[in-house]
Design a protein around this motif. Structure first.
Motif, PDB file in Angstrom:
ATOM      1  N   TRP A 229      11.077   1.655  -4.180  1.00  8.35           N
ATOM      2  CA  TRP A 229      10.267   0.841  -3.261  1.00  8.35           C
ATOM      3  C   TRP A 229       9.420   1.742  -2.358  1.00  8.35           C
ATOM      4  N   LEU A 230       8.718   2.668  -2.992  1.00 13.05           N
ATOM      5  CA  LEU A 230       8.006   3.703  -2.246  1.00 13.05           C
ATOM      6  C   LEU A 230       6.980   3.089  -1.295  1.00 13.05           C
ATOM      7  N   GLY A 231       6.998   3.534  -0.036  1.00  9.50           N
ATOM      8  CA  GLY A 231       6.072   3.009   0.960  1.00  9.50           C
ATOM      9  C   GLY A 231       5.078   4.028   1.456  1.00  9.50           C
ATOM     10  N   ASP A 232       5.560   5.241   1.762  1.00  8.97           N
ATOM     11  CA  ASP A 232       4.641   6.275   2.234  1.00  8.97           C
ATOM     12  C   ASP A 232       5.167   7.647   1.855  1.00  8.97           C
TER      13      ASP A 232
ATOM     14  N   ARG B 249       0.849  -1.189   0.000  1.00  4.98           N
ATOM     15  CA  ARG B 249       0.000   0.000   0.000  1.00  4.98           C
ATOM     16  C   ARG B 249       0.887   1.242   0.000  1.00  4.98           C
ATOM     17  N   LEU B 250       0.482   2.243  -0.788  1.00  4.77           N
ATOM     18  CA  LEU B 250       1.106   3.561  -0.711  1.00  4.77           C
ATOM     19  C   LEU B 250       0.295   4.388   0.268  1.00  4.77           C
ATOM     20  N   LYS B 251       0.938   4.903   1.313  1.00  5.90           N
ATOM     21  CA  LYS B 251       0.254   5.613   2.387  1.00  5.90           C
ATOM     22  C   LYS B 251       0.637   7.087   2.370  1.00  5.90           C
ATOM     23  N   LEU B 252      -0.371   7.945   2.380  1.00  8.21           N
ATOM     24  CA  LEU B 252      -0.146   9.388   2.394  1.00  8.21           C
ATOM     25  C   LEU B 252      -0.748   9.965   3.659  1.00  8.21           C
ATOM     26  N   TRP B 253      -0.011  10.867   4.298  1.00  8.64           N
ATOM     27  CA  TRP B 253      -0.453  11.408   5.573  1.00  8.64           C
ATOM     28  C   TRP B 253       0.230  12.752   5.803  1.00  8.64           C
ATOM     29  N   GLY B 254      -0.294  13.515   6.759  1.00  5.54           N
ATOM     30  CA  GLY B 254       0.375  14.745   7.145  1.00  5.54           C
ATOM     31  C   GLY B 254      -0.487  15.983   7.082  1.00  5.54           C
ATOM     32  N   SER B 255       0.072  17.090   7.583  1.00  4.52           N
ATOM     33  CA  SER B 255      -0.667  18.339   7.759  1.00  4.52           C
ATOM     34  C   SER B 255      -0.965  19.058   6.448  1.00  4.52           C
ATOM     35  N   GLY B 256      -0.364  18.603   5.353  1.00  6.66           N
ATOM     36  CA  GLY B 256      -0.637  19.221   4.064  1.00  6.66           C
ATOM     37  C   GLY B 256      -1.805  18.596   3.323  1.00  6.66           C
ATOM     38  N   LEU B 257      -2.474  17.635   3.953  1.00  4.31           N
ATOM     39  CA  LEU B 257      -3.658  17.004   3.375  1.00  4.31           C
ATOM     40  C   LEU B 257      -4.900  17.420   4.149  1.00  4.31           C
TER      41      LEU B 257
END
Length: 425
Positions: free
Chosen positions: A274-277, A117-125
């Protein structure tokens, strides 16, 4: 020509233009973990390495690199493998995968696309999702989005490092590459901008921080964690690709399977494998890979180093073995390639007498703006003996390869004309 994103005015201009385009299209938001249909499950399963079982399985190979490294194709440097330039002669515009250089900090992981899974997170979302509650995309999700194909080179920032010592007599640290830490491929995948928009990118976003799934990197006894390097949102939205194919096939493990970043024209460390997040932040982000590494350090630079390095410079290489032996009394067609992170190469010149005289090389074949140009020059050696062959290029911005380059202790961005020795017998 791509604007200089290290320049604040240009940076803000690009951001404003891209936000205007995004507002016209409207912002889409992804549903975490949402699949896009069973049609893509087969593709993901077929692409996954048969031996992979989890997202963090270490490579089951004799060394840190999975693919074969025959000595006629590669020079090995520990966890890295440098392409021999003679192996590219006649290979066409794109570097075959079996000859593409490998830059590993630790070792190649084997990853199962079905569980990745590619996981995106953080204050810019939107909603500032936390790291433990990210927006997620599966492999089949990405396969279901509109794809783009680009031809672009990827190059290690230290490519040519060995010449600081052998040509300029200066000590540097790091892998002693000659010029073989570069390759051009046809990459296919999803624009990073598409995934960021679907994840809920906001106008407050400043930087993103992609992180790989390779093992944690230990430097001088200190655990620096997994490889990660910040990227300005302006560049991320401009032309960065989440690539899942290389030269028409799923990525090989050593080249980032199942998904990697391709950041055209920039230093290779930006193209995280090997992008993870991806952390998306409304504040500037930092990691050892833009503070401790990938800056210029040394007596002629600030104590904290230069600004983080971005665009690659101009280089040229002959498709000849190092210290090649050539037959006397005949004509030789010298071939090579030149490239630049600034765009297309405008001219290439070759010298067969150590730089005393120069001759315009003939370029041929396609020349995409983010790849290299191939060239040739016919030479009939006047006598037997030792010679130094030189090639130098000028790109579309007017940047020209110099005779020498300023020293930096980590040996980055060696772009001087390389003196290639040959013997005529």
């Amino acid at each position: 020509m791509e604007p200089d994103l290290t320049d604040e005015a240009a940076y803000e201009q690009v951001r404003a233009e891209q936000w205007q385009r995004m507002s016209r299209r409207g912002m889409l938001r992804a549903t975490a973990g949402a699949g896009l249909g069973a049609a893509f499950m087969g593709a993901a399963s077929a692409a996954a390495p048969a031996t992979a079982s989890t997202t963090t399985t270490a490579a089951a190979a004799d060394g840190p690199i999975v693919k074969p490294l025959p000595p006629e194709l590669f020079i090995t440097h520990g966890t890295n493998a440098e392409t021999r330039w003679e192996a590219l002669k006649g290979a066409g515009l794109h570097t075959p995968v079996d000859r593409f250089f490998v830059r590993n900090h630790v070792s190649t992981p084997l990853i199962d696309a079905r569980t990745w899974r590619l996981k995106l997170w953080g204050s810019g979302l939107r909603g500032s999702p936390a790291e433990d509650a990210p927006v997620e995309f599966s492999y089949e999700d990405l396969l279901g989005l509109r794809a783009e194909t680009i031809t672009a080179f990827i190059e290690c920032t230290g490519n040519g490092r060995g010449f600081f010592t052998s040509q300029q007599g200066q000590q540097v640290s790091g892998t002693p590459w000659k010029l073989g830490a570069v390759g051009v491929a046809r990459w296919r995948g999803v624009p990073l901008s598409t995934v960021l928009e679907r994840a809920g990118l906001t106008r407050r976003a400043v930087d993103i921080l992609p992180r790989g799934l390779d093992p944690e990197y230990i430097d001088k006894g200190e655990n620096l964690g997994r490889v990660r390097r910040p990227l300005p949102v302006a560049k991320a939205l401009k032309d960065v690709l989440l690539a899942y194919e290389m030269n028409g096939e799923p990525l090989a493990p050593d080249h980032g399977f199942p998904v990697r970043l391709v950041v055209p024209s920039w230093v290779g460390i930006a193209s995280v494998k090997w992008l993870g997040d991806i952390q998306v932040s409304d504040q500037p982000l930092f990691s050892p890979w833009n503070t401790r590494f990938y800056r210029f350090f040394g007596p002629d630079h600030p104590a904290e180093g230069s600004a983080p390095l971005t665009r690659m410079n101009v280089k040229s290489a002959f498709e000849l073995p190092w210290d090649a032996t050539l037959a006397a009394g005949r004509r030789h067609v010298l071939t090579g390639r030149s490239w630049s992170g600034n765009g297309r190469i405008r001219t290439v010149e070759v010298s067969t007498d150590g730089g005393a005289t120069w001759h315009r090389a003939r370029t041929h074949g396609p020349h995409p703006s983010r790849a290299w140009v191939r060239w040739e020059h016919t030479w009939r050696p006047p006598a037997t003996g030792r010679y130094e062959l030189l090639a130098r290029a000028v790109d579309e911005t007017g940047a020209r390869q110099p005779a020498t380059v300023p020293h930096n202790t980590l040996g980055y961005l060696f772009g001087a004309v390389v003196r290639h020795p040959v013997t005529v017998t």
